[in-house]
Design an enzyme around this catalytic site. Structure first.
Site, PDB file in Angstrom:
ATOM      1  N   TYR A   1     -17.499  69.546 -42.813  1.00 42.64           N
ATOM      2  CA  TYR A   1     -16.848  69.976 -41.619  1.00 42.64           C
ATOM      3  C   TYR A   1     -15.343  70.189 -42.110  1.00 42.64           C
ATOM      4  O   TYR A   1     -15.084  69.814 -43.230  1.00 42.64           O
ATOM      5  CB  TYR A   1     -16.882  68.789 -40.676  1.00 42.64           C
ATOM      6  CG  TYR A   1     -16.084  67.575 -40.967  1.00 42.64           C
ATOM      7  CD1 TYR A   1     -14.784  67.459 -40.142  1.00 42.64           C
ATOM      8  CD2 TYR A   1     -16.328  66.632 -41.704  1.00 42.64           C
ATOM      9  CE1 TYR A   1     -13.873  66.347 -40.290  1.00 42.64           C
ATOM     10  CE2 TYR A   1     -15.477  65.229 -41.908  1.00 42.64           C
ATOM     11  CZ  TYR A   1     -14.293  65.468 -41.333  1.00 42.64           C
ATOM     12  OH  TYR A   1     -13.577  64.217 -41.252  1.00 42.64           O
TER      13      TYR A   1
ATOM     14  N   GLU B   1      -6.893  55.846 -49.378  1.00 43.52           N
ATOM     15  CA  GLU B   1      -6.443  56.627 -48.150  1.00 43.52           C
ATOM     16  C   GLU B   1      -6.660  55.908 -47.137  1.00 43.52           C
ATOM     17  O   GLU B   1      -7.328  54.774 -46.869  1.00 43.52           O
ATOM     18  CB  GLU B   1      -7.207  58.149 -48.246  1.00 43.52           C
ATOM     19  CG  GLU B   1      -8.665  58.024 -48.343  1.00 43.52           C
ATOM     20  CD  GLU B   1      -9.367  59.162 -48.640  1.00 43.52           C
ATOM     21  OE1 GLU B   1      -8.569  60.423 -48.615  1.00 43.52           O
ATOM     22  OE2 GLU B   1     -10.530  59.306 -48.829  1.00 43.52           O
TER      23      GLU B   1
ATOM     24  N   ARG C   1     -38.857  66.066 -41.271  1.00 46.13           N
ATOM     25  CA  ARG C   1     -37.712  64.889 -42.119  1.00 46.13           C
ATOM     26  C   ARG C   1     -38.454  64.869 -43.371  1.00 46.13           C
ATOM     27  O   ARG C   1     -39.755  64.384 -43.800  1.00 46.13           O
ATOM     28  CB  ARG C   1     -37.748  64.124 -41.222  1.00 46.13           C
ATOM     29  CG  ARG C   1     -36.626  62.930 -41.843  1.00 46.13           C
ATOM     30  CD  ARG C   1     -36.790  61.681 -41.046  1.00 46.13           C
ATOM     31  NE  ARG C   1     -35.961  60.405 -41.669  1.00 46.13           N
ATOM     32  CZ  ARG C   1     -36.309  59.752 -42.896  1.00 46.13           C
ATOM     33  NH1 ARG C   1     -37.296  59.699 -43.294  1.00 46.13           N
ATOM     34  NH2 ARG C   1     -35.123  58.971 -43.195  1.00 46.13           N
TER      35      ARG C   1
ATOM     36  N   LYS D   1     -15.725  67.224 -48.037  1.00 32.21           N
ATOM     37  CA  LYS D   1     -15.555  66.645 -46.557  1.00 32.21           C
ATOM     38  C   LYS D   1     -16.965  66.629 -45.723  1.00 32.21           C
ATOM     39  O   LYS D   1     -17.251  67.466 -45.120  1.00 32.21           O
ATOM     40  CB  LYS D   1     -14.659  67.631 -46.135  1.00 32.21           C
ATOM     41  CG  LYS D   1     -13.925  67.032 -44.843  1.00 32.21           C
ATOM     42  CD  LYS D   1     -12.642  67.802 -44.420  1.00 32.21           C
ATOM     43  CE  LYS D   1     -12.202  67.386 -43.247  1.00 32.21           C
ATOM     44  NZ  LYS D   1     -11.583  66.133 -43.218  1.00 32.21           N
TER      45      LYS D   1
ATOM     46  N   LEU E   1      -9.830  62.505 -50.283  1.00 30.53           N
ATOM     47  CA  LEU E   1     -10.018  63.873 -49.958  1.00 30.53           C
ATOM     48  C   LEU E   1      -8.788  64.756 -50.342  1.00 30.53           C
ATOM     49  O   LEU E   1      -7.687  64.094 -50.401  1.00 30.53           O
ATOM     50  CB  LEU E   1     -10.075  63.863 -48.335  1.00 30.53           C
ATOM     51  CG  LEU E   1     -10.424  64.999 -47.793  1.00 30.53           C
ATOM     52  CD1 LEU E   1     -11.684  65.819 -48.226  1.00 30.53           C
ATOM     53  CD2 LEU E   1     -10.008  65.185 -46.228  1.00 30.53           C
TER      54      LEU E   1
ATOM     55  N   ARG F   1     -11.287  75.034 -48.732  1.00 31.79           N
ATOM     56  CA  ARG F   1     -11.955  73.534 -49.023  1.00 31.79           C
ATOM     57  C   ARG F   1     -13.283  73.592 -48.459  1.00 31.79           C
ATOM     58  O   ARG F   1     -14.303  73.117 -49.427  1.00 31.79           O
ATOM     59  CB  ARG F   1     -10.949  72.528 -48.443  1.00 31.79           C
ATOM     60  CG  ARG F   1     -11.531  71.219 -48.470  1.00 31.79           C
ATOM     61  CD  ARG F   1     -10.728  70.072 -48.072  1.00 31.79           C
ATOM     62  NE  ARG F   1     -10.644  69.975 -46.642  1.00 31.79           N
ATOM     63  CZ  ARG F   1      -9.730  69.268 -45.778  1.00 31.79           C
ATOM     64  NH1 ARG F   1      -9.085  68.321 -46.487  1.00 31.79           N
ATOM     65  NH2 ARG F   1      -9.673  69.400 -44.849  1.00 31.79           N
TER      66      ARG F   1
END
Length: 285
Positions: free
Chosen positions: A32, A181, A100, A149, A205, A51
């Site tokens: 995301y 972070e 799945r 991310k 990140l 990114r």
């Protein structure tokens, strides 16, 4: 009612649907980005697009949309939802092949792409930034590829709740004695005229706001040192702050109950916030 974007269609949010077999839902197999909107324009869109492409490549996931089309979708959602200040959230997952399985679906399986806006009046002129944030430290037990991310945000979410239960605003995560972070931001301390923050690696990140803020800091003749630091060193700092796409530059005034300086935002963080907002507004698209 918001208009959202799902797999090529603009829809009322109540009509948006994805498969219950989508791997983003079942496996957190997705990435995301969040892009801020100021004055109806996108902040650092190029950085987020680059990114996003990197995250997808690292996970060997197809990118279902070109950068040009992605920009158009962002702009259209901002227009349709009349966003002056707010956020555009983008998520791409590996999609669904109708069941799945731990193994990735067939290569021809189409990714799922979803975008929606969040209206945040007063985003730039945040009262929280004038007051400063209080943080606690927690152990960092996330997976080893935090540079990607991904949507697997359970532990950062739990960390945010640990902070709230302690009467604070956020948590800084610590691994092998050193701060990595914040739960949703990069972390910095200031000692003298020096800004200290952890160097880029798989452990953190690669923040888009981080890159811009450090560039502006250097241009303003501030000294930047990229290295590890401990919570104890942070408690003895003159000031501290975080950066993120949604909060820009946020002063930190307390760490684990220890006030930094006089317990109010110092000189460096507010100045960096001012520079960042001025420069990014000029470059917004």
């Amino acid at each position: 009612m918001r208009t959202v974007y799902v797999n090529g269609e603009y829809l009322p949010e109540t009509e948006a649907r994805i498969s219950i077999f989508d791997r983003g839902f079942l496996m957190a197999d997705g990435v995301y980005e969040v892009t801020s909107v100021l004055d109806g324009k996108l902040i650092d869109f190029d950085g987020h697009a680059v990114r996003l492409s990197r995250s997808l490549n690292e996970l060997e996931m197809k990118n279902p949309i070109s950068k040009e089309d992605l920009l158009e979708v962002h702009r259209e959602l901002v227009r349709l939802n009349e966003i002056d200040e707010g956020l555009v959230y983008l998520q791409i997952t590996r999609g669904s092949d109708g069941d799945r399985d731990f193994a990735f679906p067939a290569p021809e399986t189409e990714p799922t792409i979803v975008l929606f806006t969040q209206n945040k009046p007063g985003l730039a002129d945040s009262p929280a930034a004038k007051k400063g944030a209080k943080v606690i430290s927690i152990e960092d037990i996330r997976w080893g590829r935090r540079d990607i991310k991904t949507v697997q945000l359970l532990y950062p979410s739990m960390g945010k709740m640990m902070a709230k239960k302690a009467g604070c605003d956020d948590a800084w995560m610590v691994e092998d004695g050193f701060v990595t972070e914040g739960t949703s931001n990069n972390a910095y301390i200031v000692k003298g005229n020096k800004i200290i923050t952890r160097a880029l690696s798989n452990e953190i990140l690669h923040g888009i706001t981080r890159a811009a803020v450090l560039r502006f800091a250097r241009e303003a003749q501030m000294e930047v040192e990229e290295r590890n630091f401990t919570i104890d060193e942070a408690k003895q700092a003159d000031e501290a702050f975080t950066t993120s796409a949604s909060a820009f530059v946020m002063p930190v005034v307390e760490i684990d109950g220890v006030a930094l300086g006089d317990g109010t935002p110092g000189r460096v963080a507010p100045r960096l916030r001012e520079i960042y907002l001025d420069e990014m507004r000029k470059a917004a698209v």
